[in-house]
Design a protein around this motif. Sequence first.
Motif, PDB file in Angstrom:
ATOM      1  N   VAL A   1       0.821  -1.209   0.000  1.00 10.34           N
ATOM      2  CA  VAL A   1       0.000   0.000   0.000  1.00 10.34           C
ATOM      3  C   VAL A   1       0.860   1.267   0.000  1.00 10.34           C
ATOM      4  O   VAL A   1       0.386   2.345  -0.378  1.00 10.34           O
ATOM      5  N   ASN A   2       2.128   1.141   0.389  1.00 10.24           N
ATOM      6  CA  ASN A   2       3.012   2.304   0.480  1.00 10.24           C
ATOM      7  C   ASN A   2       3.863   2.537  -0.765  1.00 10.24           C
ATOM      8  O   ASN A   2       4.733   3.414  -0.760  1.00 10.24           O
ATOM      9  N   ALA A   3       3.627   1.790  -1.834  1.00 13.04           N
ATOM     10  CA  ALA A   3       4.487   1.878  -3.013  1.00 13.04           C
ATOM     11  C   ALA A   3       4.577   3.298  -3.565  1.00 13.04           C
ATOM     12  O   ALA A   3       5.664   3.783  -3.910  1.00 13.04           O
ATOM     13  N   GLN A   4       3.450   3.985  -3.655  1.00 11.00           N
ATOM     14  CA  GLN A   4       3.464   5.340  -4.202  1.00 11.00           C
ATOM     15  C   GLN A   4       4.260   6.281  -3.305  1.00 11.00           C
ATOM     16  O   GLN A   4       5.031   7.121  -3.786  1.00 11.00           O
ATOM     17  N   THR A   5       4.092   6.156  -2.001  1.00 13.07           N
ATOM     18  CA  THR A   5       4.842   7.004  -1.063  1.00 13.07           C
ATOM     19  C   THR A   5       6.330   6.751  -1.173  1.00 13.07           C
ATOM     20  O   THR A   5       7.142   7.686  -1.129  1.00 13.07           O
ATOM     21  N   LEU A   6       6.717   5.502  -1.331  1.00 13.80           N
ATOM     22  CA  LEU A   6       8.135   5.172  -1.498  1.00 13.80           C
ATOM     23  C   LEU A   6       8.731   5.941  -2.677  1.00 13.80           C
ATOM     24  O   LEU A   6       9.797   6.557  -2.566  1.00 13.80           O
ATOM     25  N   ILE A   7       8.025   5.915  -3.779  1.00 12.10           N
ATOM     26  CA  ILE A   7       8.514   6.598  -4.980  1.00 12.10           C
ATOM     27  C   ILE A   7       8.499   8.110  -4.793  1.00 12.10           C
ATOM     28  O   ILE A   7       9.469   8.803  -5.132  1.00 12.10           O
ATOM     29  N   ASP A   8       7.423   8.624  -4.239  1.00 15.87           N
ATOM     30  CA  ASP A   8       7.310  10.072  -4.033  1.00 15.87           C
ATOM     31  C   ASP A   8       8.435  10.613  -3.160  1.00 15.87           C
ATOM     32  O   ASP A   8       8.887  11.749  -3.347  1.00 15.87           O
ATOM     33  N   ARG A   9       8.895   9.824  -2.178  1.00 17.32           N
ATOM     34  CA  ARG A   9       9.888  10.293  -1.216  1.00 17.32           C
ATOM     35  C   ARG A   9      11.283   9.739  -1.477  1.00 17.32           C
ATOM     36  O   ARG A   9      12.170   9.857  -0.627  1.00 17.32           O
ATOM     37  N   CYS A  10      11.461   9.112  -2.646  1.00 20.35           N
ATOM     38  CA  CYS A  10      12.783   8.568  -3.019  1.00 20.35           C
ATOM     39  C   CYS A  10      13.304   7.604  -1.961  1.00 20.35           C
ATOM     40  O   CYS A  10      14.472   7.665  -1.547  1.00 20.35           O
ATOM     41  N   LEU A  11      12.440   6.710  -1.533  1.00 19.74           N
ATOM     42  CA  LEU A  11      12.815   5.656  -0.595  1.00 19.74           C
ATOM     43  C   LEU A  11      12.934   4.351  -1.363  1.00 19.74           C
ATOM     44  O   LEU A  11      12.142   4.074  -2.268  1.00 19.74           O
ATOM     45  N   GLU A  12      13.917   3.542  -1.010  1.00 21.56           N
ATOM     46  CA  GLU A  12      14.234   2.339  -1.778  1.00 21.56           C
ATOM     47  C   GLU A  12      13.718   1.103  -1.045  1.00 21.56           C
ATOM     48  O   GLU A  12      14.159   0.808   0.063  1.00 21.56           O
ATOM     49  N   PRO A  13      12.784   0.366  -1.653  1.00 14.75           N
ATOM     50  CA  PRO A  13      12.169  -0.754  -0.939  1.00 14.75           C
ATOM     51  C   PRO A  13      13.012  -2.021  -0.939  1.00 14.75           C
ATOM     52  O   PRO A  13      13.706  -2.333  -1.911  1.00 14.75           O
ATOM     53  N   SER A  14      12.927  -2.736   0.165  1.00 17.59           N
ATOM     54  CA  SER A  14      13.350  -4.135   0.198  1.00 17.59           C
ATOM     55  C   SER A  14      12.210  -4.945  -0.404  1.00 17.59           C
ATOM     56  O   SER A  14      11.066  -4.866   0.058  1.00 17.59           O
ATOM     57  N   ILE A  15      12.529  -5.726  -1.417  1.00 16.50           N
ATOM     58  CA  ILE A  15      11.531  -6.575  -2.060  1.00 16.50           C
ATOM     59  C   ILE A  15      11.745  -7.993  -1.540  1.00 16.50           C
ATOM     60  O   ILE A  15      12.787  -8.599  -1.787  1.00 16.50           O
ATOM     61  N   TYR A  16      10.768  -8.503  -0.810  1.00 20.94           N
ATOM     62  CA  TYR A  16      10.961  -9.773  -0.115  1.00 20.94           C
ATOM     63  C   TYR A  16       9.991 -10.871  -0.551  1.00 20.94           C
ATOM     64  O   TYR A  16      10.084 -12.006  -0.066  1.00 20.94           O
ATOM     65  N   SER A  17       9.058 -10.533  -1.457  1.00 20.26           N
ATOM     66  CA  SER A  17       8.108 -11.554  -1.922  1.00 20.26           C
ATOM     67  C   SER A  17       7.645 -11.217  -3.325  1.00 20.26           C
ATOM     68  O   SER A  17       7.749 -10.056  -3.780  1.00 20.26           O
ATOM     69  N   ALA A  18       7.103 -12.213  -4.001  1.00 21.98           N
ATOM     70  CA  ALA A  18       6.587 -12.003  -5.357  1.00 21.98           C
ATOM     71  C   ALA A  18       5.452 -10.990  -5.356  1.00 21.98           C
ATOM     72  O   ALA A  18       5.330 -10.174  -6.281  1.00 21.98           O
ATOM     73  N   HIS A  19       4.624 -11.018  -4.331  1.00 27.59           N
ATOM     74  CA  HIS A  19       3.502 -10.076  -4.247  1.00 27.59           C
ATOM     75  C   HIS A  19       4.006  -8.639  -4.125  1.00 27.59           C
ATOM     76  O   HIS A  19       3.522  -7.748  -4.843  1.00 27.59           O
ATOM     77  N   VAL A  20       4.958  -8.410  -3.232  1.00 30.08           N
ATOM     78  CA  VAL A  20       5.495  -7.057  -3.051  1.00 30.08           C
ATOM     79  C   VAL A  20       6.169  -6.586  -4.335  1.00 30.08           C
ATOM     80  O   VAL A  20       6.022  -5.425  -4.744  1.00 30.08           O
ATOM     81  N   LEU A  21       6.897  -7.474  -4.998  1.00 29.92           N
ATOM     82  CA  LEU A  21       7.548  -7.118  -6.257  1.00 29.92           C
ATOM     83  C   LEU A  21       6.516  -6.737  -7.315  1.00 29.92           C
ATOM     84  O   LEU A  21       6.634  -5.697  -7.978  1.00 29.92           O
ATOM     85  N   SER A  22       5.491  -7.553  -7.476  1.00 27.63           N
ATOM     86  CA  SER A  22       4.460  -7.299  -8.479  1.00 27.63           C
ATOM     87  C   SER A  22       3.767  -5.965  -8.252  1.00 27.63           C
ATOM     88  O   SER A  22       3.571  -5.176  -9.187  1.00 27.63           O
ATOM     89  N   GLU A  23       3.399  -5.700  -6.993  1.00 28.15           N
ATOM     90  CA  GLU A  23       2.692  -4.462  -6.674  1.00 28.15           C
ATOM     91  C   GLU A  23       3.583  -3.238  -6.862  1.00 28.15           C
ATOM     92  O   GLU A  23       3.124  -2.191  -7.336  1.00 28.15           O
ATOM     93  N   PHE A  24       4.862  -3.377  -6.500  1.00 26.71           N
ATOM     94  CA  PHE A  24       5.747  -2.225  -6.658  1.00 26.71           C
ATOM     95  C   PHE A  24       6.003  -1.939  -8.139  1.00 26.71           C
ATOM     96  O   PHE A  24       6.001  -0.769  -8.564  1.00 26.71           O
TER      97      PHE A  24
END
Length: 369
Positions: free
Chosen positions: A89-112
Amino acid sequence: MSKALETILEIDLSALTHNFNYLKSKLQPQTKFLAVVKAFAYGSDSVEIAKHLQKLNVDYFAVAYTQEGVVLRDAGITTPIIVLHPQSVNAQTLIDRCLEPSIYSAHVLSEFIKTAEAQSQKKYPVHIKFNTGLNRLGFKNNDIESLVASLKKTSSVKVKSLFSHLVASEDANESEFSNLQIERFKTIAKNFEEGTGIKPWLHMCNTSGILNYPEAHFDMVRSGIGLYGFGNSIEEDKNLKPIASLKSVISQIHEIEKGETVGYNRAYTSQGVERTATIPIGHADGISRIYGNENGFVIINGEKAYIIGNVCMDMIMVNITGINCKEGDEVIVFDATHTASNLAESAHTISYEILTAISQRVKRVFLPE
């Protein structure tokens, strides 16, 4: 050091610099340093700690959750920040604030990827987490084929690093398992590089890993508790300086007769004529109820004063029988001499827990370098 006239958490930035430099001294010059400032920088103050470390040219920060990264960005932190446990749910905020996500599952990867593509992102930096034995978060080696296939379908993200987490790097009795984890991670990195044709940074070591497994420093290391002054061993604790001192003051002293009780539910009964002191700090400030009933103690004029009765929300009562003290005297909950580890051990817990529990209503006082 200042004398406490109220409950304060005193933070020594010189000690932080010392710890950073000591841990850096264990690395090769090219090895990057990631400072973990999650959980309000282990209960101190994430903004002030990050500002200080940014001045020391730390390479990366890590937080647990997206909002922690937002707080740092709002405070002017420009150093790259990994979010270790982002939610989709935070994918857009991550991008807006130049934060780099840890991708730990296929679901998180797909959504991001879905959000990144919708925003026309190109090569947005992400970090792939692999599970080598902690069994908490992360892909496994047998996920690599499908992971690589997903990554090859998009140009919206770029894998900046692969990482994993050692389970028991502080425990010499678990060295065989730690070495097994390191070998698993090397195999994962090799398989990922062969599948993608790219060579991301690798990082695996936490504070104890930095100190005990130099062969696994790879391209970057991560330090949390070490920066705050704890090395997870008696030997290494001598080389580090706790940055935080939790202090308070005696609000009131009582003299009680034999058989009188103290606190809620009459949990403590006086064994004779005794003196007690009431201290303005309680479980709402981070002193858990587990420290009550003589499981924990404070230091008053160099003497241990045990917490008696149940810890209250805003106060503790301690036994000062035989201690020369008066109302207004300073109380040390923990400091560089009587450390958070000492207090934590008395209640069969760890320094991490008591440090990260210190409420933000406790006033922070910063000692400059």
